[in-house]
Design an enzyme around this catalytic site. Structure first.
Site, mmCIF file in Angstrom:
data_model
loop_
_atom_site.group_PDB
_atom_site.id
_atom_site.type_symbol
_atom_site.label_atom_id
_atom_site.label_comp_id
_atom_site.label_asym_id
_atom_site.label_seq_id
_atom_site.Cartn_x
_atom_site.Cartn_y
_atom_site.Cartn_z
ATOM 1 N N LYS A 142 0.751 -1.117 0.124
ATOM 2 C CA LYS A 142 -0.063 0.029 -0.081
ATOM 3 C C LYS A 142 0.869 1.053 0.045
ATOM 4 C CE LYS A 142 -1.834 1.700 3.699
ATOM 5 N NZ LYS A 142 -1.773 3.077 3.790
ATOM 6 N N ASP A 149 -3.354 4.538 -1.626
ATOM 7 C CA ASP A 149 -3.738 4.777 -0.447
ATOM 8 C C ASP A 149 -3.851 6.407 -0.740
ATOM 9 O OD1 ASP A 149 -5.049 5.457 1.757
ATOM 10 O OD2 ASP A 149 -3.749 4.304 3.135
ATOM 11 N N LYS A 158 -6.632 7.802 -0.011
ATOM 12 C CA LYS A 158 -7.853 8.252 0.745
ATOM 13 C C LYS A 158 -8.689 9.445 0.006
ATOM 14 C CE LYS A 158 -6.511 6.239 5.127
ATOM 15 N NZ LYS A 158 -5.134 6.108 4.796
ATOM 16 N N ILE A 171 -15.640 15.146 -4.759
ATOM 17 C CA ILE A 171 -16.746 15.044 -5.844
ATOM 18 C C ILE A 171 -16.690 13.894 -6.767
ATOM 19 C CG2 ILE A 171 -17.277 17.558 -5.304
ATOM 20 C CD1 ILE A 171 -16.254 17.978 -8.500
ATOM 21 N N SER A 194 -8.385 3.521 12.654
ATOM 22 C CA SER A 194 -7.728 2.847 13.731
ATOM 23 C C SER A 194 -7.011 3.796 14.823
ATOM 24 C CB SER A 194 -6.487 2.166 12.988
ATOM 25 O OG SER A 194 -5.743 3.149 12.452
ATOM 26 N N GLY A 243 0.204 -3.777 15.698
ATOM 27 C CA GLY A 243 1.540 -3.520 16.014
ATOM 28 C C GLY A 243 1.813 -2.134 16.401
ATOM 29 N N ALA A 244 2.307 -1.129 15.609
ATOM 30 C CA ALA A 244 2.888 0.010 16.323
ATOM 31 C C ALA A 244 1.583 0.726 16.843
ATOM 32 C CB ALA A 244 3.322 0.695 14.895
ATOM 33 N N ALA A 276 -2.969 -8.555 15.968
ATOM 34 C CA ALA A 276 -2.961 -8.968 14.477
ATOM 35 C C ALA A 276 -4.117 -10.241 14.714
ATOM 36 C CB ALA A 276 -1.823 -9.456 13.769
ATOM 37 N N GLY A 304 2.417 -1.547 8.477
ATOM 38 C CA GLY A 304 3.826 -0.760 8.105
ATOM 39 C C GLY A 304 4.864 -0.863 9.220
HETATM 40 P P1 BMP Z 1 1.587 1.476 10.611
HETATM 41 O O1 BMP Z 1 1.130 -0.276 10.667
HETATM 42 O O2 BMP Z 1 2.818 1.502 10.560
HETATM 43 O O3 BMP Z 1 0.705 2.133 11.876
HETATM 44 O O4 BMP Z 1 0.723 1.804 9.338
HETATM 45 C C1 BMP Z 1 -0.577 1.642 9.199
HETATM 46 C C2 BMP Z 1 -1.110 2.167 7.679
HETATM 47 O O5 BMP Z 1 -2.219 2.122 7.708
HETATM 48 C C3 BMP Z 1 -0.556 3.622 7.294
HETATM 49 O O6 BMP Z 1 -0.222 3.539 5.885
HETATM 50 C C4 BMP Z 1 -1.836 4.263 7.475
HETATM 51 O O7 BMP Z 1 -1.963 5.406 6.434
HETATM 52 C C5 BMP Z 1 -2.923 3.197 7.026
HETATM 53 N N1 BMP Z 1 -4.361 3.149 7.778
HETATM 54 C C6 BMP Z 1 -4.374 3.340 9.265
HETATM 55 O O8 BMP Z 1 -3.386 3.190 9.815
HETATM 56 N N2 BMP Z 1 -5.478 3.501 10.041
HETATM 57 C C7 BMP Z 1 -6.657 3.518 9.119
HETATM 58 O O9 BMP Z 1 -7.612 3.731 9.774
HETATM 59 C C8 BMP Z 1 -6.523 3.530 7.984
HETATM 60 C C9 BMP Z 1 -5.430 3.493 7.111
HETATM 61 O O10 BMP Z 1 -5.438 3.443 5.798
#
Ligand code: BMP
Length: 245
Positions: free
Chosen positions: A64, A92, A94, A98, A149, A203-204, A209, A223
């Site tokens: 992504k 992505d 997002k 329109i 998230s 994770g971060a 998971a 990520g």
């Molecule tokens: P990470 O695992 O480093 O937190 O990254 C999460 C990825 O998912 C990022 O690219 C972020 O833009 C995307 N993302 C998110 O974290 N939460 C959402 O609700 C929607 C997302 O696209």
């Protein structure tokens, strides 16, 4: 034109969804790499992206790329996409605009080689439908964000049912829903059993998971747990094996 068809009002088995499912079964993995940074440095170089993807390619099913990658990689994105035919590439950005601008942006992204685009659902059924039509013409997919998230996502998350209704009206069945709140993943699956759920926040951001998968997540968007790891392959393999249930 894509060979998509309808059952119960849903477009099912678009070429993107079919390919992702195939890749997932072949590689026994649900992991899509969110490539925003490497070791949390800002800016991505084409060479380091290529090297990272060469290492993890066998363990992930897709990548992504969002605005951080677009800003640093620019047109090099096309070379990256062409180099990894065994990965699905998801744009992505997002999209939240329109219908005409969602359609135009999606068209450019599919022309660049992406397999799917991510769009916000709160913009309503017309923008979603316009994006889905462009995706069908390109043989690609659309994934709609119905819940998020991060802490502070209360406005979008409290509107998840309305967001799902917009998506149903636009015949979209791929959704982003958060691993940090598995109940929202289950809610998507209960509302629309044919839904495919992509879950970030593992994770971060504190999401587990395995809990996300048990709640119904089909794919995990991950990520920093991989890109910031001293051992990206080891981290990817550990995540893949823990979540292939
Ligand atoms: P990470 O695992 O480093 O937190 O990254 C999460 C990825 O998912 C990022 O690219 C972020 O833009 C995307 N993302 C998110 O974290 N939460 C959402 O609700 C929607 C997302 O696209």
């Amino acid at each position: 034109m894509s060979p998509s068809f309808c059952v119960g009002g849903f477009t099912i088995q678009d070429p993107f969804s079919r390919r992702l499912k195939q890749l997932s079964e072949q590689k026994k993995s649900r992991v899509i790499l969110a490539l925003d940074s490497i070791r949390e440095r800002s800016g991505l170089g084409e060479g380091e992206v290529m090297r990272l993807l060469e290492k993890v390619e066998g363990h992930i099913i897709g990548v992504k790329l969002g605005l951080p990658a677009e800003i640093s990689l620019g047109r090099s994105t096309e070379a990256v996409i062409k180099s990894f035919p065994s990965l699905a590439f998801i744009a992505d950005w997002k999209l939240a605009d329109i219908p005409e601008v969602c359609a135009l942006t999606s068209k450019f992204l599919f022309e660049r080689g992406f397999d799917a685009v991510i769009v916000h659902s709160f913009v309503g059924a017309k923008s979603l439908e316009a994006t889905r039509k462009v995706a069908e013409e390109a043989g690609g997919g659309v994934i709609a964000v119905v819940a998020m998230s991060h802490p502070g996502a209360s406005l979008i998350n409290s509107n998840i049912d309305q967001n799902l209704r917009f998506c149903s009206a636009a015949r979209i069945k791929n959704f982003v829903a958060p691993a940090t709140d598995p109940e929202l993943i289950s809610r998507v699956k209960r509302s629309l059993p044919e839904a495919t759920v992509f879950s970030p926040g593992v994770g971060a951001q504190g999401g587990e998971a395995k809990d996300a998968v048990l709640a119904g997540a089909d794919y995990l968007i991950v990520g920093r747990s991989i890109t910031s790891s001293d051992d990206p392959v080891g981290s990817a393999v550990s995540l893949v094996t823990r979540t292939w249930v």
